[in-house]
Write an enzyme that holds these catalytic residues in place. Structure first.
Site, PDB file in Angstrom:
ATOM      1  N   LYS A  35       0.612  -1.191   0.028  1.00  0.00           N
ATOM      2  CA  LYS A  35       0.061  -0.120   0.028  1.00  0.00           C
ATOM      3  C   LYS A  35       0.804   1.490  -0.013  1.00  0.00           C
ATOM      4  O   LYS A  35       0.503   2.138  -0.835  1.00  0.00           O
ATOM      5  CB  LYS A  35      -0.945   0.081   1.284  1.00  0.00           C
ATOM      6  CG  LYS A  35      -2.173  -0.432   1.086  1.00  0.00           C
ATOM      7  CD  LYS A  35      -3.218   0.019   2.262  1.00  0.00           C
ATOM      8  CE  LYS A  35      -4.230  -0.873   2.600  1.00  0.00           C
ATOM      9  NZ  LYS A  35      -4.783  -0.598   4.059  1.00  0.00           N
ATOM     10  N   PHE A 152     -17.608   9.175  10.729  1.00  0.00           N
ATOM     11  CA  PHE A 152     -19.156   8.897  10.241  1.00  0.00           C
ATOM     12  C   PHE A 152     -18.983   8.916   8.567  1.00  0.00           C
ATOM     13  O   PHE A 152     -20.003   9.240   7.960  1.00  0.00           O
ATOM     14  CB  PHE A 152     -20.154   9.815  10.743  1.00  0.00           C
ATOM     15  CG  PHE A 152     -19.982   9.679  12.080  1.00  0.00           C
ATOM     16  CD1 PHE A 152     -19.514  10.648  12.956  1.00  0.00           C
ATOM     17  CD2 PHE A 152     -20.691   8.772  12.965  1.00  0.00           C
ATOM     18  CE1 PHE A 152     -19.642  10.610  14.405  1.00  0.00           C
ATOM     19  CE2 PHE A 152     -20.767   8.679  14.306  1.00  0.00           C
ATOM     20  CZ  PHE A 152     -19.965   9.748  15.163  1.00  0.00           C
ATOM     21  N   GLY A 260     -24.402  -4.408   3.381  1.00  0.00           N
ATOM     22  CA  GLY A 260     -23.066  -4.920   3.416  1.00  0.00           C
ATOM     23  C   GLY A 260     -22.101  -3.950   3.923  1.00  0.00           C
ATOM     24  O   GLY A 260     -22.386  -2.989   4.607  1.00  0.00           O
ATOM     25  N   CYS A 263     -18.863  -2.073   7.541  1.00  0.00           N
ATOM     26  CA  CYS A 263     -19.095  -1.442   8.834  1.00  0.00           C
ATOM     27  C   CYS A 263     -20.220  -1.938   9.274  1.00  0.00           C
ATOM     28  O   CYS A 263     -20.211  -2.566  10.443  1.00  0.00           O
ATOM     29  CB  CYS A 263     -19.063   0.082   8.494  1.00  0.00           C
ATOM     30  SG  CYS A 263     -17.427   0.766   8.023  1.00  0.00           S
TER      31      CYS A 263
HETATM   32  C1  UDX Z   1     -21.624   3.378   6.949  1.00  0.00           C
HETATM   33  C2  UDX Z   1     -22.227   4.558   7.728  1.00  0.00           C
HETATM   34  O1  UDX Z   1     -22.933   5.247   6.918  1.00  0.00           O
HETATM   35  C3  UDX Z   1     -21.071   5.507   7.937  1.00  0.00           C
HETATM   36  O2  UDX Z   1     -21.524   6.531   8.716  1.00  0.00           O
HETATM   37  C4  UDX Z   1     -20.081   4.788   8.772  1.00  0.00           C
HETATM   38  O3  UDX Z   1     -18.789   5.762   9.016  1.00  0.00           O
HETATM   39  C5  UDX Z   1     -19.660   3.490   8.132  1.00  0.00           C
HETATM   40  O4  UDX Z   1     -20.604   2.655   7.643  1.00  0.00           O
HETATM   41  P1  UDX Z   1     -20.877   2.633   4.333  1.00  0.00           P
HETATM   42  O5  UDX Z   1     -20.684   1.225   5.079  1.00  0.00           O
HETATM   43  O6  UDX Z   1     -19.624   3.230   3.743  1.00  0.00           O
HETATM   44  O7  UDX Z   1     -21.104   3.649   5.679  1.00  0.00           O
HETATM   45  O8  UDX Z   1     -22.416   2.596   3.552  1.00  0.00           O
HETATM   46  P2  UDX Z   1     -23.776   3.095   3.716  1.00  0.00           P
HETATM   47  O9  UDX Z   1     -23.937   4.069   2.555  1.00  0.00           O
HETATM   48  O10 UDX Z   1     -24.008   3.326   5.082  1.00  0.00           O
HETATM   49  O11 UDX Z   1     -24.597   1.744   3.223  1.00  0.00           O
HETATM   50  C6  UDX Z   1     -24.142   0.685   4.019  1.00  0.00           C
HETATM   51  C7  UDX Z   1     -25.127  -0.507   3.514  1.00  0.00           C
HETATM   52  O12 UDX Z   1     -26.563  -0.278   3.389  1.00  0.00           O
HETATM   53  C8  UDX Z   1     -24.778  -0.657   1.945  1.00  0.00           C
HETATM   54  O13 UDX Z   1     -24.994  -1.872   1.670  1.00  0.00           O
HETATM   55  C9  UDX Z   1     -25.901   0.066   1.279  1.00  0.00           C
HETATM   56  O14 UDX Z   1     -26.107  -0.405  -0.004  1.00  0.00           O
HETATM   57  C10 UDX Z   1     -27.185  -0.376   2.025  1.00  0.00           C
HETATM   58  N1  UDX Z   1     -28.169   0.649   2.006  1.00  0.00           N
HETATM   59  C11 UDX Z   1     -28.028   1.891   2.501  1.00  0.00           C
HETATM   60  C12 UDX Z   1     -29.359   0.354   1.778  1.00  0.00           C
HETATM   61  O15 UDX Z   1     -29.599  -0.914   1.303  1.00  0.00           O
HETATM   62  N2  UDX Z   1     -30.219   1.337   1.480  1.00  0.00           N
HETATM   63  C13 UDX Z   1     -30.271   2.501   1.835  1.00  0.00           C
HETATM   64  O16 UDX Z   1     -31.273   3.332   1.808  1.00  0.00           O
HETATM   65  C14 UDX Z   1     -28.923   2.876   2.586  1.00  0.00           C
END
Ligand code: UDX
Length: 447
Positions: A35, A152, A260, A263
């Site tokens: 990396k 976040f 998925g 996080c």
């Molecule tokens: C999340 C939190 O949003 C973020 O604040 C934290 O710091 C890290 O985890 P991330 O995992 O990058 O961020 O993605 P996010 O956009 O939150 O989506 C999480 C999952 O939920 C994804 O699989 C996404 O497809 C799903 N999702 C999200 C839905 O299915 N529907 C939605 O309306 C929003």
């Protein structure tokens, strides 16, 4: 201020670049040599919109330096931020803190008096306090303080989220250290971003509770979408109808194949374990985990049912593999649960993802990788959309209907209007909405 960040992953590098862009002098230390080589060649070893340009800007100006471990970088720092991974342990399913411990052991002997060690990584209740004890044991004379400073950031919007935080949370129990954290984020405080100052455990729990609540919201709308499918209601109307309530809000009400990423799954598992550890069961968090795991299996069955109950020998085009759009991250992506079931049922999978194919090919060896959507769709018996990449919205559906052996599109992200697609000759199956069969070809009357 002089900031040293340990870890140049999705969180560490975005935070390092963001803070240096605000005027701080930042050193970001990465122990993974592969990396590090990428980064020192100016390349970002993962896909995050805007990161490539920002990295070039702040490294050229010298505001950010990326290096391997450096004692001097630790000694120079007003604040040392730990941003290493805290994955789920493969053996026991618990949060694996080995990288946190390695980072703490590396920096402890070299910290200068008055340094603040801030944990940016997501760590279970009590970890920041344990970090303080670990440093004290290694360096008993040192005058330092610890802080918890969760992030976040959403993947794919991480730079935006860094620059536009809804709030900044700092757990700290030493006034002079709190002052340093305020100075670190002075830019945001001046522009009115709420700066939430709490104790260490409260700050650690804010992070988990936030992610668990967001995951619950997604799991909730997914289950309501299932009820819509079996009752003929429309999930888009329900989401709009409830989302306009200011106590609910319209975001995170998009139904999909299940959540998925690196996080949500990890953090809700960790939170449920904390519930057990503190003998305060979190039954809703556990229900969210079960609901989401079941959903991915249900989605595989939904696809097979839409294909007439049998996919043996059928070519299925899979559009999107990453856990969500605008990222190449395959961690806990729904495709990793859904595609093996289709493969077991005899489907021939031809997959395309704009950014995640290299990573996905390792994880889905049984699936063929197509060079683009058109190649995946050619002669396909069905197409499945798993990730809401914007480019899928520009697909030429009339052309798609002609190229496919049967014009069946199963859209698990509700990217399109059912009526629109039916008018283009596609049998359109989506989530929480009635299926649309293509309108019969208009008979041209011959007088
Ligand atoms: C999340 C939190 O949003 C973020 O604040 C934290 O710091 C890290 O985890 P991330 O995992 O990058 O961020 O993605 P996010 O956009 O939150 O989506 C999480 C999952 O939920 C994804 O699989 C996404 O497809 C799903 N999702 C999200 C839905 O299915 N529907 C939605 O309306 C929003």
């Amino acid at each position: 201020m002089k900031i040293t960040i340990i870890g140049a992953g999705y969180v560490g590098l975005v935070t390092a670049a963001g803070l240096s862009d605000l005027g701080h002098s930042v050193q970001c230390l990465e122990s993974n040599l592969e990396k590090l080589a990428h980064l020192q060649n100016g390349a970002v070893p993962f896909y995050e919109p805007g990161m490539q340009d920002l990295l070039a800007k702040v490294t050229q100006s010298g505001a950010l330096q990326v290096a391997g471990f450096s004692k001097q970088a630790v000694a120079d720092a007003d604040i040392v931020m730990i941003a290493v991974g805290t994955p789920t342990g493969a053996k026991d399913g618990k949060v694996d803190l080995q990288y946190i411990h390695q980072a703490v052991d590396q920096i402890a002997p070299h910290l200068s008096g008055g340094a603040v060690v801030a944990t940016k990584s997501t760590v279970p209740l009590g970890t920041t306090r344990q970090i303080a004890a670990r440093i004290k044991k290694i360096n008993p004379q040192l005058n330092f303080a610890v802080a918890s400073n969760p992030e976040f950031l959403r993947e794919g919007q991480a730079l935006y989220d860094f620059r536009n935080p809804d709030r900044i949370v700092v757990g700290c129990e030493t006034e002079w250290a709190r002052e340093k954290m305020r100075a670190l984020y002075a830019h945001f405080i001046k522009s009115g971003v709420p700066f939430v100052e709490v104790d260490l455990e409260t700050s650690e729990l804010v992070k988990y509770a936030a992610n668990a609540f967001l995951a619950a919201k997604v799991a909730f709308i997914n289950e309501i979408a299932d009820l819509c499918e079996s009752s003929g209601a429309d999930i888009a109307g329900v989401a709009r109808g409830i989302g306009l309530d200011s106590r609910i809000g319209p975001k995170f009400l998009n139904p999909g194949p299940g959540f998925g990423g690196s996080c949500f799954p990890k953090d809700i598992l960790a939170l449920s374990q904390m519930g057990e550890e503190y003998d305060s069961p979190l039954s809703i968090v556990e229900a969210v985990m079960e609901s989401n795991a079941a959903r991915k299996q249900n989605m595989a069955r939904k696809i097979i049912t839409a294909c007439g109950g049998d996919v043996k020998g059928k070519k299925i085009a899979v559009l999107g593999l990453a856990f969500k759009a605008e990222t190449d991250d395959m961690r806990d992506a729904p495709s990793l649960d859904i595609l093996p079931v289709l493969h077991q049922a005899g489907a021939k999978l031809h997959c395309y993802d704009p950014k995640a194919m290299a990573a996905a090919a390792q994880l889905l060896p049984f699936a063929a990788m197509a060079k683009d959507s058109a190649a995946a769709l050619q002669d396909a018996d069905a197409a499945v959309i798993l990730t809401e990449w914007a480019e899928f919205k520009d697909l030429d559906f009339a052309q798609m209907a002609r190229a496919m052996r049967s014009p069946l599109l199963i859209d698990l992200r509700n990217l399109f209007s059912p009526e629109d697609l039916a008018s283009k000759g596609l049998h359109y199956v989506s989530v929480g909405r009635p299926d649309m069969v293509p309108e019969p070809k208009k008979r041209i009357s011959h007088g």
